[in-house]
Design an enzyme around this catalytic site. Structure first.
Site, PDB file in Angstrom:
ATOM      1  N   SER A 105      79.667  17.179  59.021  1.00 10.66           N
ATOM      2  CA  SER A 105      80.915  17.751  59.556  1.00 10.66           C
ATOM      3  C   SER A 105      82.096  16.995  58.965  1.00 10.66           C
ATOM      4  O   SER A 105      81.926  16.023  58.227  1.00 10.66           O
ATOM      5  CB  SER A 105      80.927  17.649  61.072  1.00 10.66           C
ATOM      6  N   LYS A 106      83.270  17.458  59.355  1.00 15.24           N
ATOM      7  CA  LYS A 106      84.518  16.886  58.836  1.00 15.24           C
ATOM      8  C   LYS A 106      84.576  15.370  58.948  1.00 15.24           C
ATOM      9  O   LYS A 106      85.138  14.711  58.095  1.00 15.24           O
ATOM     10  CB  LYS A 106      85.688  17.456  59.643  1.00 15.24           C
TER      11      LYS A 106
END
Ligand code: GLU
Length: 467
Positions: free
Chosen positions: A238-239
């Site tokens: 994820s980010k």
């Protein structure tokens, strides 16, 4: 039968690494079999879908070079078709209106949870729904209640799911809009998709989709569910693991081929080969070589690959990508050497194009300050004199090239009884502002005579203010 694959992103964010890997595998499979690759934008969630996200997906696909043979298709343009199919399912008895209220369903869910049962719809309206004036019904698919569904998964092998595990899913909401499982099925059928290649987060949807396809008398596609991509900490990528948007990799100086090469190895291998041309990927790619287990994203490996691609790709190709980065720095490439020559000079020392661009600014633009450490080390008393002597020699050159310049530097060092560094380093700091640059002959030949002489003069003046 034409092998047909599709990439079907929902435009609710940028094109991320996981999506790009799915797109790549689908693209490779189609290309390998001389088939067709379709881009389908699944934009039926009107609240979460945005045009910006559509643009980001298209931009990412273009940058990666994943060309599609048809599309982009937008599911929002297919609403009439979805309605038609829903009506067909109702007419043939494979779907029904459900009038159960939210409260009723919530209560059912609570009871099931309390009994440690899997929450699922109990089929109350399945056979005898009384129309209720006050409530708009949803439409549910009548899932078979006996037998099993076998997913012929090309990655994970056959997956068998009992129909009694599957409840009757909603295919149309109360406002009439179709749901994801219905729209995917209709489009996969209409687009004659033969291979559904997608993330394994969709695996629970597959048996339901297969049942709807069967009810419609459609031919079933083959399925390939790709394993998840994890961050280095073992959590789903994820980010917070850094760059995950494809365009962010462009911004950070990666070549698209390096990212593609990295992505193809995320869950797929061909012996122990690490570097693949696109043609090799197409030739060697097989779904049965895709790993069953999740793979971990490794930034360092991607960086290593990027460097390999920067060093070994056609410099003209690298230059085209470098040009974008040079532009980002507000530099006009016409103000200095050809970018292709800069690539040749800098590629060994640049792991990214951002590094390469940053390390090449002095070829195009004057700098205002010198690196402090380099000044301390190289602009010592007497270095102004060395630079003045160099200037005297360099000013006489009529055919400016690396070889002549190199000879002048070597000769001067010899004449002055200095080691080469004592001449080349002050010269380097004078023309680049720092102690790091390609070989001095390459640097000066790229910089050109005029800029070299002007910068030497400026450095002499500067040194004289110091000492
Ligand atoms: N639109 C779905 C998604 O973005 C993919 C659907 C599919 O591949 O079947 O997750």
């Amino acid at each position: 039968m034409t092998i047909t694959t599709r990439f079907a992103p929902s435009p609710t964010g940028y094109l991320h690494v996981g999506g790009a890997r799915t797109a790549l595998f689908s693209w490779l499979y189609a290309r390998k079999h001389g088939g067709k690759f379709i881009l389908r934008i699944e934009d039926t969630d009107l609240e979460r879908s945005t045009q910006e996200s559509v643009n980001a997906i298209l931009e990412g696909m273009t940058w990666l070079g994943l060309d599609y043979d048809s599309g982009p298709f937008y599911q929002t343009h297919h609403f009439d078709r979805y309605k038609e199919i829903i009506q067909q399912l109702l007419a043939q008895g494979d779907a029904y209106y459900c009038y159960c209220s939210k409260d009723e369903l919530e209560q059912l869910r609570t009871e099931q949870m309390a009994n440690k049962e899997k929450p699922r719809y109990n089929g109350k309206c399945r056979d005898s729904a009384e129309p209720q004036q006050e409530r708009e019904p949803v439409i549910r698919f009548k899932n078979p209640d006996i037998g099993v569904v076998t997913i012929p998964d090309l990655v994970k092998g056959d997956i068998v799911v009992a129909n009694k595990e599957l409840d009757d899913l909603i295919i149309a909401r109360a406002d009439g809009t179709p749901t994801y499982n219905l729209t995917v099925v209709v489009d996969d059928m209409d687009m004659k998709v033969t291979h559904v290649i997608r993330g394994d987060d969709h695996i629970n949807n597959t048996p339901r989709q297969m049942n709807i396809l069967k009810a419609l008398g459609a031919e079933l596609p083959k399925y390939a569910h790709l394993p998840m991509i994890l961050g280095p900490d073992g959590a789903r990528l994820s980010k917070r693991h850094g760059a995950v948007s494809v365009m962010q990799f462009r911004d950070e100086g990666y070549l698209p081929e390096a990212l593609l090469n990295y992505l193809v190895r995320l869950g797929w291998s061909h012996g122990d080969q690490e570097i693949f041309t696109i043609d090799e990927m197409v030739e060697y790619f097989e779904l049965y070589d895709v790993n069953v287990s999740a793979s971990t994203f490794n930034m360092e490996k991607l960086l290593w690959l990027n460097h390999q691609y920067i060093m070994n790709s056609d410099p003209a190709h690298v230059a085209r990508h470098l040009s974008w980065h040079i532009g980002q720095l507000g530099i006009d490439p016409a103000e200095g050497p050809e970018l292709i020559d800069v690539v040749k000079a800098q590629r060994e020392r640049s792991k990214t194009l951002v590094e390469m661009a940053a390390a090449s600014v002095y070829f195009y633009k004057e700098f205002d300050t010198y690196d402090e450490k380099a000044v301390k080390k190289n602009f010592t008393p007497g270095s102004d004199h060395v630079l003045a002597r160099l200037h005297d020699e360099l000013v006489t050159v009529t055919d400016w090239n690396g070889e002549i310049v190199h000879q002048i530097v070597v000769n001067l060092a010899e004449t002055m009884g200095l080691n080469l560094g004592k001449v080349a380093q002050p010269l380097r700091v004078a023309v680049c502002g720092s102690g790091v640059s390609p070989a001095i002959d390459v640097t000066l030949s790229l910089l050109g005579q005029e800029k070299t002489l002007a910068r030497i003069e400026k450095a002499i003046n500067y040194i004289r203010t110091l000492n």
